[in-house]
Design an enzyme around this catalytic site. Structure first.
Site, PDB file in Angstrom:
ATOM      1  N   ARG A  66       0.840  -1.202   0.000  1.00  0.00           N
ATOM      2  CA  ARG A  66       0.000   0.000   0.000  1.00  0.00           C
ATOM      3  C   ARG A  66       0.883   1.263   0.000  1.00  0.00           C
ATOM      4  O   ARG A  66       0.585   2.245  -0.676  1.00  0.00           O
ATOM      5  CB  ARG A  66      -0.900  -0.033   1.250  1.00  0.00           C
ATOM      6  CG  ARG A  66      -1.757   1.170   1.352  1.00  0.00           C
ATOM      7  CD  ARG A  66      -3.006   1.111   2.161  1.00  0.00           C
ATOM      8  NE  ARG A  66      -3.703   2.348   1.822  1.00  0.00           N
ATOM      9  CZ  ARG A  66      -4.709   2.434   0.991  1.00  0.00           C
ATOM     10  NH1 ARG A  66      -5.207   1.378   0.430  1.00  0.00           N
ATOM     11  NH2 ARG A  66      -5.248   3.599   0.702  1.00  0.00           N
ATOM     12  N   MET A  91     -12.426   5.336  -5.973  1.00  0.00           N
ATOM     13  CA  MET A  91     -12.996   4.429  -4.988  1.00  0.00           C
ATOM     14  C   MET A  91     -11.982   3.858  -3.994  1.00  0.00           C
ATOM     15  O   MET A  91     -12.279   2.917  -3.272  1.00  0.00           O
ATOM     16  CB  MET A  91     -13.766   3.299  -5.694  1.00  0.00           C
ATOM     17  CG  MET A  91     -14.901   3.819  -6.569  1.00  0.00           C
ATOM     18  SD  MET A  91     -15.991   5.056  -5.784  1.00  0.00           S
ATOM     19  CE  MET A  91     -17.145   3.975  -4.948  1.00  0.00           C
ATOM     20  N   ARG A  92     -10.799   4.453  -3.958  1.00  0.00           N
ATOM     21  CA  ARG A  92      -9.830   4.045  -2.937  1.00  0.00           C
ATOM     22  C   ARG A  92      -9.656   5.156  -1.920  1.00  0.00           C
ATOM     23  O   ARG A  92      -9.583   6.331  -2.308  1.00  0.00           O
ATOM     24  CB  ARG A  92      -8.467   3.786  -3.575  1.00  0.00           C
ATOM     25  CG  ARG A  92      -8.353   2.415  -4.032  1.00  0.00           C
ATOM     26  CD  ARG A  92      -7.040   2.085  -4.640  1.00  0.00           C
ATOM     27  NE  ARG A  92      -7.271   0.946  -5.490  1.00  0.00           N
ATOM     28  CZ  ARG A  92      -7.513  -0.278  -5.025  1.00  0.00           C
ATOM     29  NH1 ARG A  92      -7.483  -0.521  -3.735  1.00  0.00           N
ATOM     30  NH2 ARG A  92      -7.779  -1.256  -5.845  1.00  0.00           N
ATOM     31  N   HIS A 110     -19.760  12.846  -3.081  1.00  0.00           N
ATOM     32  CA  HIS A 110     -20.254  11.653  -2.390  1.00  0.00           C
ATOM     33  C   HIS A 110     -21.771  11.568  -2.603  1.00  0.00           C
ATOM     34  O   HIS A 110     -22.474  12.576  -2.461  1.00  0.00           O
ATOM     35  CB  HIS A 110     -19.922  11.749  -0.896  1.00  0.00           C
ATOM     36  CG  HIS A 110     -20.269  10.495  -0.159  1.00  0.00           C
ATOM     37  ND1 HIS A 110     -19.527   9.349  -0.270  1.00  0.00           N
ATOM     38  CD2 HIS A 110     -21.311  10.206   0.661  1.00  0.00           C
ATOM     39  CE1 HIS A 110     -20.090   8.390   0.471  1.00  0.00           C
ATOM     40  NE2 HIS A 110     -21.159   8.891   1.043  1.00  0.00           N
TER      41      HIS A 110
HETATM   42  C1  GAR Z   1     -20.789   8.629  -8.152  1.00  0.00           C
HETATM   43  O1  GAR Z   1     -22.117   8.364  -7.774  1.00  0.00           O
HETATM   44  C2  GAR Z   1     -20.003   9.198  -6.982  1.00  0.00           C
HETATM   45  O2  GAR Z   1     -20.772  10.043  -6.164  1.00  0.00           O
HETATM   46  C3  GAR Z   1     -19.629   7.935  -6.263  1.00  0.00           C
HETATM   47  O3  GAR Z   1     -19.275   7.027  -7.263  1.00  0.00           O
HETATM   48  C4  GAR Z   1     -20.036   7.329  -8.436  1.00  0.00           C
HETATM   49  C5  GAR Z   1     -19.085   7.482  -9.608  1.00  0.00           C
HETATM   50  O4  GAR Z   1     -19.804   7.601 -10.814  1.00  0.00           O
HETATM   51  N1  GAR Z   1     -18.541   8.160  -5.358  1.00  0.00           N
HETATM   52  C6  GAR Z   1     -18.440   7.569  -4.173  1.00  0.00           C
HETATM   53  O5  GAR Z   1     -19.230   6.747  -3.773  1.00  0.00           O
HETATM   54  C7  GAR Z   1     -17.226   7.968  -3.369  1.00  0.00           C
HETATM   55  N2  GAR Z   1     -17.325   7.474  -2.025  1.00  0.00           N
HETATM   56  P1  GAR Z   1     -19.079   8.133 -12.111  1.00  0.00           P
HETATM   57  O6  GAR Z   1     -17.823   7.256 -12.270  1.00  0.00           O
HETATM   58  O7  GAR Z   1     -20.056   7.878 -13.224  1.00  0.00           O
HETATM   59  O8  GAR Z   1     -18.748   9.572 -11.920  1.00  0.00           O
END
Ligand code: GAR
Length: 202
Positions: A66, A91-92, A110
């Protein structure tokens, strides 16, 4: 002067696209100088290539630890020399060293009305909790998980019969206006952090 922004995304990249489009339309006074992704098969890569944005893949799985991954990520971010780092579905969880390197210069979106439902599967958490209003939050990133100072929020109703997917779609529509709006305010030098509060200058 135009700001330099770097986007970090792990997947589909529809929020990244909304930002590319707002820059293209002249709404956000910025140049997107890099897409950094941890996922070599992210659709966001195709979006970047189409828009002529340089891509850097920092594949978590190709590092022995990591720490090594975090070092490479930090180096890629520093190399971008961005005024703003935009987490668009990254997402990390970022390590503290990375977060500390860019104080007040990193924003995240978020899919929940923070501080409710931090972490993964925020929309599922909202459905399971039975809330009647959900939404999205754009916030500055600090060392807390999903709890940095809030720039803006947009809400949507949770309707009878909603499941995680229908709610996620309704929230995503709002994300696509909220995120470019927040990035625009930053790029116009209109955001001022005062403790937990973000003030928007007129
Ligand atoms: C979005 O809904 C964003 O808010 C979420 O992932 C999705 C990405 O969509 N983010 C999280 O959950 C962060 N904790 P996208 O790749 O189409 O933008």
């Amino acid at each position: 002067m135009k700001k330099r922004i770097a986007v970090l995304a792990s997947g589909r990249g529809s929020n990244f696209q909304a930002i590319i489009d707002a820059i293209g339309a002249g709404t956000i006074p910025a140049t997107c100088v890099a897409l950094i992704t941890d996922n070599p098969t992210a659709y966001a890569i195709e979006r970047a290539e189409k828009a002529g944005i340089p891509v850097k893949v920092i594949d978590f799985r190709s590092f022995p630890s990591r720490e090594a991954y975090e070092r490479a990520l930090l180096a890629a971010m520093q190399e971008a020399r961005a005024d703003l780092y935009v987490l668009a579905g990254y997402m990390r969880i970022l390590g503290n060293e990375v977060v500390r390197a860019f104080p007040g210069k990193m924003v995240n979106i978020h899919p929940a009305l923070l501080p409710s439902f931090t972490g993964l599967h925020a929309q599922r958490q909202a459905i399971l909790h039975g809330v009647k209003v959900a939404g999205c939050t754009v916030h500055f990133v600090d060392e807390s998980l999903d709890c940095g100072p809030i720039i803006l929020q947009k809400c949507v109703p949770v309707l009878d019969g909603d499941d995680e997917d229908t709610l996620a779609d309704r929230i995503l529509e709002q994300e696509h206006t909220a995120f470019p709006e927040a990035v625009r305010l930053f790029c116009e030098d209109r955001l001022e952090i005062a403790g937990r509060t973000v003030r928007v200058r007129k």
